[in-house]
Scaffold this motif. Structure first.
Motif: not given
Length: 276
Positions: A122-123, A125, A136, A139-140, A147, A161, A166
């Motif tokens: 669980e991230i 940002i 982001s 990371l995806c 996220m 998001s 996200a």
């Protein structure tokens, strides 16, 4: 003709990119130079035209030009296109190709520092600006699925998001729910030397063992990192991201993988410490 590379920005005197790239050029015996160039806001078009005319082989782009430079490039890498930000330009047969190595550099640093991280972590940002967008997206692309974007202005967090599928929340909401996150990535300028002092986030609810990554590297330990470490968090500053994004740019230009480990140690020493 001798190759030369550059970094453009406003301001530019503080950039450590020339130190890094000049060292790599010497280590790899490449007959080339790397210079900083001050390009004031509103003059990117003229700068790009001049760099191309003068035979620059490629250049890095720093604030505030990462978005402004896009209309003057011939091709853009899909990741940079999605982010709408370019930090590396490569000249190939007279055409200008734009890339963004920031986010990929962060992921490389994260995996190098904490190889145990898993894709279902669980991230959180913190921030929703250009740096947050780059990290982001990277990371995806690397397979991280869970996220949340937190920003002082909820609407800005929601915009990013939505692009990433996200979640979004305000900073105050994130502070209340901090214990649910395994990784926290701080992408704002809060805590940076010559910027706003302090911490962008109250970490009193941080769970022990949470990874707290702050992309700032000057100072080596931000207030956020100090607070997180005192609560049992694992911390990482932005030196690794800076070095890895530079190494990826170096590879784009010269097809050479430079020594990132030695450079990370060198920059850390130059900044006066060993903190991470």
């Amino acid at each position: 003709m001798k190759k030369w590379f550059a970094v453009i920005g406003d301001p530019i005197a503080q950039s450590m990119s020339p130190t890094m790239h000049e060292a790599w050029l010497q280590q790899n015996e490449v007959d080339a130079s790397y210079i900083p160039i001050h390009v004031p806001r509103g003059t990117v078009e003229e700068a790009v035209r001049s760099l191309k005319t003068l035979g620059c082989s490629g250049w890095n782009v720093t604030v505030p030009h990462k978005e402004a430079i896009i209309p003057y490039l011939d091709e853009i890498d899909p990741l940079a296109e999605a982010m709408q930000a370019v930090n590396t330009v490569v000249v190939k047969e007279g055409r200008l190709h734009g890339y963004n190595t920031d986010g990929v550099g962060f992921v490389a640093s994260l995996r190098e520092t904490f190889p145990e991280v898993e894709a279902d972590a669980e991230i959180l940002i913190v921030g929703a600006g250009g740096a947050a967008k780059g990290i982001s997206y990277a990371l995806c692309r690397d397979g991280f699925r869970n996220m949340t974007i937190a920003n002082r202005t909820y609407e800005t967090a929601e915009q990013l998001s939505d692009q990433l599928n996200a979640s979004a929340m305000t900073l105050s909401e994130a502070e209340q729910q901090l214990a649910q996150f395994d990784i926290i990535v701080q992408t704002t300028s809060v805590g940076m030397v010559h910027s706003q002092e302090g911490s962008p986030l109250d970490v009193s609810r941080l769970k022990r063992g949470t990874i707290v990554a702050d992309i700032i590297y000057n100072p080596l330990q931000t207030e956020l990192m100090k607070q997180a470490k005192a609560l049992g968090g694992k911390t990482m500053n932005g030196i690794g991201m800076f070095v890895h994004q530079g190494a990826i740019a170096f590879q784009h230009w010269l097809d050479i993988q430079p020594d990132t480990e030695q450079m990370t140690a060198r920059i850390r020493q130059q900044l006066g410490g060993n903190s991470c």
